[in-house]
Motif scaffolding. Sequence first.
Motif, PDB file in Angstrom:
ATOM      1  N   ASP A  45      29.021   4.977  -6.818  1.00 36.96           N
ATOM      2  CA  ASP A  45      28.886   4.611  -8.283  1.00 36.96           C
ATOM      3  C   ASP A  45      27.913   3.628  -8.465  1.00 36.96           C
TER       4      ASP A  45
ATOM      5  N   LYS B  45      24.052   4.133 -10.330  1.00 31.32           N
ATOM      6  CA  LYS B  45      23.495   3.397 -11.650  1.00 31.32           C
ATOM      7  C   LYS B  45      21.993   2.551 -11.251  1.00 31.32           C
ATOM      8  N   ASP B  46      21.536   2.701  -9.849  1.00 31.30           N
ATOM      9  CA  ASP B  46      20.344   1.932  -9.546  1.00 31.30           C
ATOM     10  C   ASP B  46      19.123   2.845  -9.547  1.00 31.30           C
TER      11      ASP B  46
END
Length: 165
Positions: free
Chosen positions: A37, A41-42
Motif C-alpha cells: 500500500d 502511493k509513492d
Amino acid sequence: MTMDIRLVRIDDRLIHGQVATVWAKVTKVNRILVVSDEVAKDTLRKTLLKQAAPPGVAVNVIAIDKMISIADDPKFSSFKALLLFTNPQDVRRVVEGGISLRSVNIGGMSFSDGKKMITNAVAVNDKDVEDLKFLNEQGIELEIRKVVADNKVNMMDLLKKENLL
C-alpha cells in the motif's frame, strides 16, 4: 486458470541487482508485482522500480487489496509472477485475503528501533515474529536466502534459536 506465483519474497529493498537479475532468471518470471500500500502511493518509487526491471519482465506496483482481487482473475493467468513485499504483515494480509502460498523467501528486513538482527540481512520485531508465526501455522515454508546460491535457512528454526518464539 489463475496467476502462476513462482516466488514470494520479502525484501524491503524491493528490486535491486539480485532480484532483478538472478531471482527473475531462476524463477523464469515475466512479471514482478510489488505488493505494498505504501509503495503504491509513492509515485517516485513506482517509477524507479519500473526502471529497475530486468529485460523482458514487466513491473507493477499494486496495493494489497488489488493483489487479493486479481489473484484468481483469469485475465492475469499469463502472469508468471514474482511477488515482492516489504514486510511479513503485508504477506499475512494477502494470505488472510485468500491467496494460497507455499513458500516465502526472506531476503532482507532492515534494522530499525525495536528490531533484533537475526542474520546479517534480517531484523525482526515482535509484530514480525507474530506474522511469521501466523504464516508458518498456515503451512507456508519460511526460508531466508539473500541470494539464490545461499543455503536455505528455516526462519522458524532461527527464531527458536534466538529465543523469539
